[in-house]
Motif scaffolding. Structure first.
Motif, PDB file in Angstrom:
ATOM      1  N   ALA B 479       0.830  -1.205   0.000  1.00 29.60           N
ATOM      2  CA  ALA B 479       0.000   0.000   0.000  1.00 29.60           C
ATOM      3  C   ALA B 479       0.864   1.256   0.000  1.00 29.60           C
ATOM      4  O   ALA B 479       0.670   2.151  -0.827  1.00 29.60           O
ATOM      5  CB  ALA B 479      -0.914  -0.014   1.226  1.00 29.60           C
ATOM      6  N   THR B 509      -5.186   7.157   3.863  1.00 29.25           N
ATOM      7  CA  THR B 509      -5.449   6.053   2.931  1.00 29.25           C
ATOM      8  C   THR B 509      -5.250   4.679   3.565  1.00 29.25           C
ATOM      9  O   THR B 509      -5.924   3.726   3.167  1.00 29.25           O
ATOM     10  CB  THR B 509      -4.559   6.155   1.682  1.00 29.25           C
ATOM     11  OG1 THR B 509      -3.189   6.168   2.105  1.00 29.25           O
ATOM     12  CG2 THR B 509      -4.861   7.415   0.899  1.00 29.25           C
ATOM     13  N   VAL B 513      -7.431   1.357   2.893  1.00 29.92           N
ATOM     14  CA  VAL B 513      -6.830   0.150   2.304  1.00 29.92           C
ATOM     15  C   VAL B 513      -7.068  -1.032   3.213  1.00 29.92           C
ATOM     16  O   VAL B 513      -7.451  -2.117   2.752  1.00 29.92           O
ATOM     17  CB  VAL B 513      -5.322   0.349   2.067  1.00 29.92           C
ATOM     18  CG1 VAL B 513      -4.656  -0.953   1.654  1.00 29.92           C
ATOM     19  CG2 VAL B 513      -5.072   1.423   1.034  1.00 29.92           C
ATOM     20  N   ASN B 516     -10.372  -2.412   2.792  1.00 29.59           N
ATOM     21  CA  ASN B 516     -10.762  -2.819   1.439  1.00 29.59           C
ATOM     22  C   ASN B 516      -9.582  -3.464   0.718  1.00 29.59           C
ATOM     23  O   ASN B 516      -9.217  -3.112  -0.401  1.00 29.59           O
ATOM     24  CB  ASN B 516     -11.229  -1.589   0.636  1.00 29.59           C
ATOM     25  CG  ASN B 516     -12.421  -0.915   1.259  1.00 29.59           C
ATOM     26  OD1 ASN B 516     -13.566  -1.352   1.076  1.00 29.59           O
ATOM     27  ND2 ASN B 516     -12.175   0.141   2.024  1.00 29.59           N
ATOM     28  N   LEU B 520      -8.460  -3.071  -3.251  1.00 31.69           N
ATOM     29  CA  LEU B 520      -7.420  -2.098  -3.551  1.00 31.69           C
ATOM     30  C   LEU B 520      -6.035  -2.699  -3.727  1.00 31.69           C
ATOM     31  O   LEU B 520      -5.154  -2.086  -4.328  1.00 31.69           O
ATOM     32  CB  LEU B 520      -7.368  -1.034  -2.433  1.00 31.69           C
ATOM     33  CG  LEU B 520      -8.628  -0.201  -2.282  1.00 31.69           C
ATOM     34  CD1 LEU B 520      -8.506   0.759  -1.104  1.00 31.69           C
ATOM     35  CD2 LEU B 520      -8.922   0.564  -3.580  1.00 31.69           C
ATOM     36  N   VAL B 527      -4.056  -0.142  -8.107  1.00 31.29           N
ATOM     37  CA  VAL B 527      -5.141   0.843  -7.983  1.00 31.29           C
ATOM     38  C   VAL B 527      -4.686   2.052  -7.185  1.00 31.29           C
ATOM     39  O   VAL B 527      -4.960   3.197  -7.561  1.00 31.29           O
ATOM     40  CB  VAL B 527      -6.359   0.173  -7.288  1.00 31.29           C
ATOM     41  CG1 VAL B 527      -7.425   1.205  -6.988  1.00 31.29           C
ATOM     42  CG2 VAL B 527      -6.897  -0.946  -8.158  1.00 31.29           C
ATOM     43  N   ILE B 528      -3.997   1.788  -6.125  1.00 32.23           N
ATOM     44  CA  ILE B 528      -3.604   2.907  -5.258  1.00 32.23           C
ATOM     45  C   ILE B 528      -2.672   3.856  -5.989  1.00 32.23           C
ATOM     46  O   ILE B 528      -2.822   5.082  -5.981  1.00 32.23           O
ATOM     47  CB  ILE B 528      -2.938   2.369  -3.973  1.00 32.23           C
ATOM     48  CG1 ILE B 528      -3.881   1.440  -3.213  1.00 32.23           C
ATOM     49  CG2 ILE B 528      -2.470   3.501  -3.088  1.00 32.23           C
ATOM     50  CD1 ILE B 528      -3.248   0.693  -2.052  1.00 32.23           C
ATOM     51  N   THR B 531      -4.487   5.826  -8.554  1.00 33.21           N
ATOM     52  CA  THR B 531      -5.359   6.849  -7.951  1.00 33.21           C
ATOM     53  C   THR B 531      -4.549   8.091  -7.606  1.00 33.21           C
ATOM     54  O   THR B 531      -4.982   9.232  -7.857  1.00 33.21           O
ATOM     55  CB  THR B 531      -6.013   6.299  -6.679  1.00 33.21           C
ATOM     56  OG1 THR B 531      -6.730   5.086  -6.987  1.00 33.21           O
ATOM     57  CG2 THR B 531      -6.963   7.311  -6.076  1.00 33.21           C
ATOM     58  N   LEU B 560     -10.227   6.540  -3.495  1.00 31.47           N
ATOM     59  CA  LEU B 560      -9.975   5.136  -3.186  1.00 31.47           C
ATOM     60  C   LEU B 560     -11.239   4.465  -2.653  1.00 31.47           C
ATOM     61  O   LEU B 560     -11.517   3.316  -2.969  1.00 31.47           O
ATOM     62  CB  LEU B 560      -8.834   5.005  -2.160  1.00 31.47           C
ATOM     63  CG  LEU B 560      -7.423   5.180  -2.705  1.00 31.47           C
ATOM     64  CD1 LEU B 560      -6.412   5.183  -1.561  1.00 31.47           C
ATOM     65  CD2 LEU B 560      -7.078   4.064  -3.701  1.00 31.47           C
ATOM     66  N   ALA B 564     -12.975   1.350  -4.258  1.00 31.01           N
ATOM     67  CA  ALA B 564     -13.137   0.109  -3.504  1.00 31.01           C
ATOM     68  C   ALA B 564     -14.567  -0.408  -3.574  1.00 31.01           C
ATOM     69  O   ALA B 564     -14.795  -1.613  -3.522  1.00 31.01           O
ATOM     70  CB  ALA B 564     -12.714   0.339  -2.058  1.00 31.01           C
TER      71      ALA B 564
END
Lengths: 261, 588
Positions: B479, B509, B513, B516, B520, B527-528, B531, B560, B564
C-alpha cells in the motif's frame, strides 16, 4: 680670737658640716642600689611566675633585701625615702618564702611604711595599703600548694570553707581598700597594678571553687562568692578589673596571655 | 667665707633634695604574683556544669567519673572541635553533639565485642569522615548537611551483616560519596528517615554485592567500579526520593528495602557492561529504576524482574543487530526509555503469569531487526534518524506494544523478524524506496511508523504476512509503496506532495486500504498508485485551481473509497473529475 684660728675653726665647721651632709647623702646614694636590686629580684620573680620551669634566684635576693633594709638602716635614710624603703622591705619579705615568718614581717613593714609618712595617693602609699591583701594571697597560695590545686587536685566543700572562703573575701576587701586610696596624684600604672592583682585574686577564687568536688557545694560556693562581689559571677567581676586596665598596657596583655591558656 | 660655706651648703642641699625626690619617685618593678590554680580548668568546669552539658559528666555520659585532669583534656578537645567546625567559641555547639555521638559510637562498637568486624567497619567510618573533612578545604567541618548524612549513615549501618576478614572498604566509599554528593539543596536532607533509608540501602546492597564475589581480584575490580559510581548512585537515589517522596515510605524499612533490592538488581542487570555507562547515565538509570520499583514493587521482588529486564534489554541493544542500529553511545538512553515505558505500562507489558518474560528486550530486538536489509531493503531511512528521533521511535513502539502486546509481539517463535513490529517498521522503511528523504524526515518517519502501527494492529493478519520473513509480501508494504510510486509517477510539478502532505496521505489512505484489501490491493492492478497519479493529474490540469496540498489527501482517500466500492472507474475521466469536484466541495 686671731684670724688664723677663726679660719681653722670655720674650716673645721665647714668640714664637719660637709661630712655630715656627706654621711647623710651616702645612705641615700646607696639606696638607689637597693632599689636596683629590688627591681632585679622582681624581674626574676616575675619570670618564674609566667614560666614556672625557669629557676628563680629571686627568693635569695628578696631575703637579702629584707635583711639589708633593717629598721636601723631605714632610720638612717632621708625621711622622704623611708616609706619607699619600707615598701621594698615589705615586698621583699613577701617574696622571701624561705624567711621564717615572712608574711608577718611583710605586714609589719607595710604598717611601718604607712606610719613613716607615705603620702596619701602616692604609689608607695597605695602599694603599702595593698600589702596585707597580698599577704593573704600568699597564704591562699600556700594552702593551694598543700591541696595540690595546681595539679587539679579536688577539695571538699568543708575544706574550701575552712581554708579559702574567708581568706578570699578578706583579701578582696583589702584590695578594694587599696584601690580606694587612689587619688589624683596616684600614677596610672599603680592603679593598673592593683586592678591586675584584683583580677588575679578573683580568677584564683573562681579556679579554687571549680575544684570543689561536690557539685552542690560548688554551686553554693559560687553563689556565695557572687553575692560577696556583687556580680553575677566571679568571672564577670574579674573581667571588670581586666577591662579597667587600658588595652595595650602590659598588665592587660599579661591577663590575656594567661587566660588564653 | 661663712657666706661661701652657707651658699655652698644651700646649693648642696638643693642638689640633695632633688636627688632624694627623684629617688622616691624612681620607677619600680612590682611582682605580678603567682597563679596557684588553673584558670582553664575553671572554664572547663563552668562548661560541664551548664545544664545543657551535664549529661556529659552524668552517669552513662562520655565523661562520667572522669578525673579533673581528664575533664580539662576533654574540654580542650571540645574547644578544638568548636574551632574546627566554626561553631561559636566556648559554647561547644556542635562539638558537644560530636562528642556525644563519638561516645555512643564507642559504646556501640564495644557492644560488638573485641574482634567483631563491626568494630573495624565503624572505625573506618570515623577515619573516613575525619580524613574527608581534613582533605576537603571546602568542607569547613560538620555543616548541618554533613551531620545529617553521618547520622543517617550510622543509623543504618548496624543492620548490615559483615563477616570477619571480608573486604568492606566500600562502606567508606559510600560515606565519602554521600558526603560529597548530597549538598544542602536536596530536600531529602530534611527527611532523616528517608535519608537513612537511602544510605543504608545503598551501603547494604554494595556490601552484599562485594561479598558475593569470591575472588579478591574480582572484589577489587568491583570496588573500583563502586568508587566510580557511588556518588552517582546516591545522587540518582536522592533525586528519586525527592521527586517521589510519597512512594518511599520509611516505615518498617520499606524504603530501605526498595533501595537495596533495586540497586542489587540494577547492578546485576548491567553486570559486564558497566563500561557502556557514564556516571551521568548511571545516575539517570538508577533514578528511573528506583522510581519504577517504588511504583511497582513487584519488579524488585523475588522474581527479580528488574534485573532480568535490564539484562535482557541490554542484551538486545548490544546484540550484533542492536549495535548496528543503536550504537554504544545510545545504550543508556535506550535502556532508560525502555525502563520508563515498562514501568508506566506494567499491567500490559509484564505478564503476571510469566513476569520474567522479557517484553522490552523483544521489542528492541524487533526494532533492530526491522532495519536490517532483509526487512527494510536497501534504503537509507535509518540514516534519517537522529539519536533523539531513534529514541522517540523506541518510545512510540513501546507505547503501541503496551496497548496491544499480543498482536504486535506474539507468535514469533523466538525470531524477532517475525514479529508484527519488525514487519511493520520494515515494511514502512522498504516502501519508501531508495530515496526516503524525498517523502519523510526522521521525525516524519517516526510519525509514519506510529500511524502504521496504530492501523496495522487493527488488521495485522491481513496487512501483514507473518509467515514470511520478507516484507514484500505484506499488504502494508504494498500500500505505501504504491502511494510512493504514484507520487513519483505523477511528477508533481506543483510540488503539492510535501513530506507533511505525504504523511497525511498515508494516514488517510491506510485505514481505507485496510478495510478494502481485496479491492485495492488485488493482483497487479496498482489501484492505489493509479489513484494518486490521477489525483495529481487533476491537480495539474482541469482542477488545478481547486486542488492544493491541504485537500489532496482527502481527495485521494475519497477516490480510493469510491474505487473500492466500485462506484468509480479511473478510466472514466469525467466521472473521476465529477467525484473530485464533489469531494473538494465537501472539503472546502
Amino acid at each position: 680670737m686671731n684670724g688664723s684660728s677663726r679660719t681653722i675653726r670655720g674650716l673645721a665647721t665647714l668640714f664637719a658640716l660637709t661630712v655630715l651632709v656627706f654621711i647623710a647623702g651616702c645612705s641615700s646614694l646607696g639606696y638607689r642600689a637597693t632599689q636596683d636590686k629590688f627591681v632585679r629580684a622582681v624581674e626574676l620573680d616575675n619570670a618564674a611566675a609566667v614560666s614556672p620551669t625557669s629557676d628563680s634566684a629571686a627568693d635569695i635576693l628578696y631575703q637579702e633585701l629584707y635583711e639589708q633594709l633593717s629598721k636601723e638602716t631605714i632610720a638612717k635614710l632621708d625621711s622622704r625615702l623611708r616609706p619607699n624603703a619600707y615598701l621594698i622591705r615589705a615586698y621583699s619579705a613577701l617574696g622571701a618564702t624561705e624567711l621564717e615568718g615572712n608574711l608577718g614581717k611583710a605586714s609589719d613593714a607595710a604598717r611601718a611604711g604607712i606610719n613613716a609618712g607615705a603620702i596619701e595617693g602616692s604609689r608607695d602609699r597605695v602599694l603599702l595599703e595593698l600589702l596585707d591583701g597580698l599577704v593573704i594571697y600568699e597564704e591562699l597560695r600556700a594552702n593551694a600548694a598543700k591541696d595540690g590545686l595546681q595539679q587539679l587536685g579536688g577539695i571538699t566543700g568543708d575544706r574550701y570553707d575552712l581554708a579559702y572562703r574567708n581568706a578570699f573575701e578578706t583579701a578582696r576587701a583589702q584590695y578594694e581598700d587599696a584601690l580606694g586610696q587612689a587619688r589624683r596624684n596616684t600614677p596610672a600604672s599603680t592603679i593598673e597594678y592593683v586592678h591586675y592583682r584584683s583580677w588575679q585574686l578573683l580568677v584564683m577564687w573562681r579556679a579554687t571553687i571549680a575544684l570543689i568536688n561536690n557539685p552542690d557545694a560548688r554551686l553554693a560556693a559560687n553563689n556565695d562568692a557572687s553575692r560577696i562581689v556583687d556580680k553575677p559571677s566571679l568571672k564577670e567581676a574579674a573581667n571588670e578589673h581586666r577591662n579597667a586596665i587600658p588595652a595595650g598596657a602590659p598588665l592587660r596583655a599579661l591577663i590575656d596571655a594567661q587566660t588564653r591558656g | 667665707m661663712i657666706f661661701a660655706i652657707e651658699a655652698g651648703l644651700r646649693l648642696g642641699r638643693k642638689v640633695y633634695d632633688v636627688f632624694v625626690d627623684e629617688t622616691v619617685e624612681r620607677p619600680l618593678a612590682l611582682p605580678v604574683g603567682h597563679l596557684f590554680a588553673s584558670i582553664e580548668f575553671a572554664d572547663a568546669r563552668d562548661f560541664f556544669d551548664l545544664p545543657e552539658n551535664r549529661h556529659l559528666t552524668a552517669a552513662g555520659g562520655p565523661y562520667a567519673g572522669a578525673s579533673n585532669t581528664d575533664l580539662l583534656v576533654a574540654y580542650k578537645s571540645i574547644v578544638g572541635i568548636d574551632s574546627a567546625i566554626g561553631a561559636i567559641p566556648g559554647t561547644g555547639e556542635g562539638a558537644v553533639e560530636i562528642v556525644q555521638r563519638l561516645h555512643e559510637f564507642e559504646q556501640f562498637k564495644k557492644g560488638f565485642g573485641a574482634n567483631h568486624p563491626m568494630q573495624r567497619i565503624l572505625g573506618t567510618v570515623v577515619e573516613i569522615s575525619i580524613d574527608y573533612f581534613a582533605a576537603n578545604p571546602g568542607a569547613t567541618g560538620l555543616r548541618p548537611a554533613h551531620r545529617k548524612i553521618l547520622q543517617g549513615f550510622l543509623a543504618q549501618i548496624d543492620e548490615i551483616e559483615f563477616a570477619e576478614g571480608e573486604r568492606d572498604d566500600i562502606v567508606g566509599e559510600v560515606l565519602i560519596a554521600a558526603l560529597s554528593t548530597l549538598g544542602e539543596n536536596i530536600t531529602l536532607l530534611d527527611d532523616d528517615e528517608r535519608l537513612a533509608a537511602l544510605l543504608g540501602g545503598v551501603t547494604e546492597s554494595l556490601v552484599v554485592d562485594i561479598q558475593s564475589i569470591t575472588t579478591q581480584s574480582g572484589q577489587i575490580r568491583r570496588e573500583d567500579l563502586f568508587k566510580r559510581i557511588a556518588s552517582t548512585i546516591i545522587r540518582g537515589g536522592a533525586s528519586a526520593f525527592t521527586e517521589n517522596i510519597d512512594l518511599f515510605v520509611p516505615r518498617d524499612g520499606a524504603a530501605k528495602a526498595i533501595v537495596t533490592s533495586t540497586l542489587d538488581q540494577f547492578l546485576m542487570g548491567i553486570e559486564g557492561e558497566e563500561d557502556l555507562f557514564t556516571n551521568e547515565s548511571i545516575e539517570l538509570l538508577f533514578r528511573g529504576a528506583l522510581t519504577a520499583a517504588a511504583e511497582n514493587p513487584q519488579i524488585v521482588g523475588d522474581k527479580k524482574i528488574l534485573q532480568e529486564l535490564l539484562t535482557s534489554t541490554l542484551g538486545a541493544i548490544t546484540s550484533t543487530q542492536g549495535k548496528k542500529l543503536f550504537g554504544e553511545e545510545m545504550v543508556a538512553r535506550v535502556l532508560g526509555a525502555a525502563l520508563q515505558t515498562v514501568s508506566e505500562n506494567m499491567a500490559t507489558l509484564i505478564d503476571p503469569g510469566d513476569p520474567q518474560k522479557q517484553v522490552a528486550a523483544d521489542i528492541l530486538a524487533a526494532i533492530a531487526a526491522s532495519f536490517a536489509t532483509q526487512l527494510a531493503g536497501n534504503g537509507t531511512v535509518q540514516n534519517l534518524l537522529s539519536r533523539d528521533q531513534l529514541l522517540e521511535l523506541v518510545r512510540v513502539t513501546f507505547n503501541e506494544v503496551a496497548k496491544a502486546p499480543n498482536q504486535l509481539l506474539g507468535n514469533t517463535d523466538g525470531d524477532p523478524r517475525k514479529s508484527a513490529i519488525a514487519q511493520i517498521i520494515g515494511s514502512v522503511a522498504r516502501s519508501l524506496g531508495d530515496d526516503p528523504a524525498r517523502f519523510v524526515t526522521g521525525e516524519g518517519f517516526v510519525e509514519l511508523v506510529q500511524t502504521t502501527l496504530e492501523t496495522a494492529v487493527l488488521n495485522a493478519d491481513k496487512l501483514l504476512d507473518l509467515n514470511s520473513l520478507t516484507t514484500r509480501s505484506n499488504g502494508l508494504f504494498k500500500a505505501i509503496q504504491q502511494l510512493v510510486a504514484g507520487v513519483i509517477a505523477g511528477n508533481d510539478p506543483r510540488q503539492l506532495v510535501s513530506r507533511q502532505v505525504f504523511l497525511e496521505i498515508v494516514e488517510r489512505t491506510l485505514p481505507v486500504v485496510s478495510a478494502n484489501l481485496e479491492a485495492l490491493l488485488d493482483g497487479q492492478s496498482n489501484v492505489i498508485r493509479n489513484t494518486v497519479t490521477a489525483a495529481l493529474s487533476l491537480a495539474q490540469g482541469a482542477l488545478s485551481g481547486r486542488i492544493n496540498g491541504a485537500n489532496l489527501p482527502v481527495l485521494i482517500e475519497q477516490l480510493l473509497i469510491a474505487l473500492a466500492w466500485d462506484e468509480l472507474e479511473l478510466s472514466e475521466s469525467a466521472s473521476v473529475q465529477k467525484l473530485a469536484l464533489e469531494v473538494l466541495r465537501a472539503a472546502a
